[in-house]
Write an enzyme that holds these catalytic residues in place. Structure first.
Site, PDB file in Angstrom:
ATOM      1  CE  LYS A   1      18.853  71.883  39.053  1.00 23.97           C
ATOM      2  NZ  LYS A   1      20.040  72.758  39.278  1.00 23.97           N
TER       3      LYS A   1
ATOM      4  CB  SER B   1      22.544  70.001  40.648  1.00 24.95           C
ATOM      5  OG  SER B   1      22.093  71.327  40.369  1.00 24.95           O
TER       6      SER B   1
ATOM      7  CB  SER C   1      23.837  73.392  38.821  1.00 25.11           C
ATOM      8  OG  SER C   1      24.496  72.706  39.852  1.00 25.11           O
TER       9      SER C   1
HETATM   10  N1  GLN Z   1      28.334  71.310  41.881  1.00 30.33           N
HETATM   11  C1  GLN Z   1      28.180  72.437  42.770  1.00 30.33           C
HETATM   12  C2  GLN Z   1      27.712  71.949  44.110  1.00 30.33           C
HETATM   13  O1  GLN Z   1      27.630  70.790  44.286  1.00 30.33           O
HETATM   14  C3  GLN Z   1      27.265  73.442  42.171  1.00 30.33           C
HETATM   15  C4  GLN Z   1      25.837  73.112  42.318  1.00 30.33           C
HETATM   16  C5  GLN Z   1      24.896  74.108  41.693  1.00 30.33           C
HETATM   17  O2  GLN Z   1      25.292  74.988  40.918  1.00 30.33           O
HETATM   18  N2  GLN Z   1      23.649  74.000  42.071  1.00 30.33           N
HETATM   19  O3  GLN Z   1      27.433  72.687  45.002  1.00 30.33           O
END
Ligand code: GLN
Length: 491
Positions: free
Chosen positions: A80, A155, A179
């Site tokens: 990532k 994400s 994410s």
């Molecule tokens: N979807 C969540 C957010 O937008 C989690 C994001 C993540 O785990 N990096 O903050």
């Protein structure tokens, strides 16, 4: 398409170790696959062809010299784009870091290299890991190999899509609120969030430091466990890294694969009633829970009364930390600089840079966080959210006095169509309804495929006590054995 891309990491490592295939062949097969499908999937932001082939050659040379190879030597991995990679672009899905080549490797990447894995490149993500679909990437969304018109989660959607599209057998994600697990769920792959502090944050571009947790993504539970073992463990360069060995997650996955869960007690969270969740998701979850019961697990209900406040608490804590962490992107230290024409003040250049470099969701978070931390509102918002976090932790502690692990669906809904949730940020935030509690608590949690709803993958979440990462792998492997892995349609 070469068959090599269909193999698990364990199988690839075995072939490389025995000399039946070379790391270079395996790597080339995956690079070819990326070349064939990634214009449609867009899992990658950067493919490091030269670096990957050089790393693969080094593994083959070491093997030829008779050196002992690690359990994942020669296995390709996609990383990532939130983790720094020396000399290889690291954008965090943002324009503000476009073109930045970090001068150092993150600990995770360093450990991947030391283990002889082959880094293929950097995967797409929502900007600064804020989002649940990759639609907030400044470089355009990734697509779900199950249906290219749908999101691959976020994400870390790129890391999950790369697995489901057979572009990589392993990938790395980061989980702040879901994410790793949510992309795993909607792409039919496995994603594990280790115990907070069990994997190093050194070189992980910070979003919310008290929550950020890098972790493994794979197509099988055993592969995820092997990757977890390689990247996990104490790192003196991360002040919140836990000075303890990685629990034996590989042995636990192997134990789970025997299919016996006698004596294991699992708790279904009463408050996750299914309200707001798709009926097909709840049905697949219940069927999977029954499959676990058939393997000998005892399944009971456990009340976690404060879980319903997890989402609002998270959306104060995470933006607050982000507003502070992202202050460093000022046009002076890294990446983009806008308006530096000799006539503007430093403040003007900073402001123009941040205006041009950050996307709308990142700006929204910075504004919410700055507001929540401001002196007049600190107690009412940030302070209150921290108290809620304590209550959620207590819910977990008392739940784990009653059961070995908690189970739930990973996400309330299957992969949604691209564009269907971007108009209302709250709709996007709901994707993490079931994943966020584990982040606030800090314990490990994993998503494993448990079937289909409307022809799309459903994820099953297993949450364990802090430092009991092995326990969740055992249950996950047992479930995988009972329900099988999912195969996406051919691209
Ligand atoms: N979807 C969540 C957010 O937008 C989690 C994001 C993540 O785990 N990096 O903050």
């Amino acid at each position: 398409m070469s068959d090599l891309t269909r193999l698990s990491a364990v199988e690839i490592a075995g072939l490389v170790a025995s000399g039946e295939t070379s790391a270079v062949e395996v790597t080339q097969a995956h690079l070819d696959r990326i070349g064939a499908v990634d214009d449609r999937v867009h899992a990658f932001l950067h493919v490091d062809t030269e670096g990957a082939l050089a790393a693969a050659r080094a593994v083959d040379e070491r093997r030829a010299a008779g050196a002992e190879l690690g359990p994942l030597a020669g296995v390709p991995v996609a990383v990532k784009d939130v983790l720094t990679t020396k000399g290889v672009p690291t954008t965090v899905g943002s324009k503000i870091l476009e073109g930045w080549r970090p001068p150092y490797d993150s600990t995770i990447v360093e450990r991947l290299r030391d283990a002889g894995t082959v880094m293929l490149g950097k995967t797409n993500m929502d900007e600064f890991a804020m989002g649940s679909s990759t639609e907030y990437s400044a470089y355009g969304p990734s697509r779900n190999p199950w249906d290219l018109e749908r999101i691959p989660g976020g994400s870390g959607g790129g890391s999950a899509a790369a697995l489901a599209a057979y572009e990589a057998p392993l990938s790395i994600g980061s989980d702040t609120g879901g994410s790793i697990r949510q992309p795993g769920a909607v792409t039919g792959t496995v994603g594990a969030k280790p115990t907070y502090g069990g994997t190093s944050r050194y070189g992980l571009v910070a979003f919310s430091s008290s929550l950020d947790t890098p972790g493994p993504c794979a197509r099988t539970v055993l592969d995820a466990a092997l990757l977890h073992q390689v990247i996990g463990g104490h790192d003196p360069r991360d002040s919140t890294s836990i000075p303890a060995p990685v629990p034996d997650v590989v042995a636990a996955a192997r134990l789970g694969a025997t299919g016996d869960l006698t004596g294991v007690k699992l708790g279904v969270v009463t408050e996750f009633t299914g309200e707001g969740a798709e009926p097909g998701v709840m049905a697949a979850f219940r069927d999977a829970a029954e499959a676990l019961a058939k393997l000998g697990a005892e399944i009971v209900e456990v009340s976690c009364p404060h879980f319903k406040y997890a989402l609002p608490a998270y959306y104060l804590i995470a933006p607050s930390e982000c507003s502070s962490n992202l202050a460093r992107f000022d046009g002076v230290r890294f990446g983009l600089r806008v308006g530096d024409d000799g006539n503007r003040s430093l403040e003007e250049v900073m402001s123009l840079t941040r205006e041009a470099g950050f996307g709308p969701e990142v700006k929204r978070r910075i504004m919410i966080g700055t507001y929540a931390l401001s002196s007049g509102y600190y107690d009412a918002y940030y302070g209150q959210a921290q108290k809620v976090r304590t209550l959620i932790t207590r819910d977990f502690t008392s739940a784990f006095e009653q059961v070995d692990a908690l189970i739930s669906p990973t996400t309330p809904f299957v992969a949604f169509p691209i564009g269907s949730r971007t108009a209302d940020p709250y709709q996007m935030y709901l994707a993490d309804l079931f994943t966020i509690p584990a982040n606030l608590y800090g314990g490990p949690a994993i998503s494993v495929p448990c079937g289909l709803s409307d022809g799309l993958p459903v994820g099953f979440q297993i949450m364990a006590p802090t430092l009991a990462d092995d326990r969740m792998y055992r249950v996950a492997a047992a479930l995988e054995g009972a329900v099988g892995t999912l195969t996406p349609p051919t691209l």
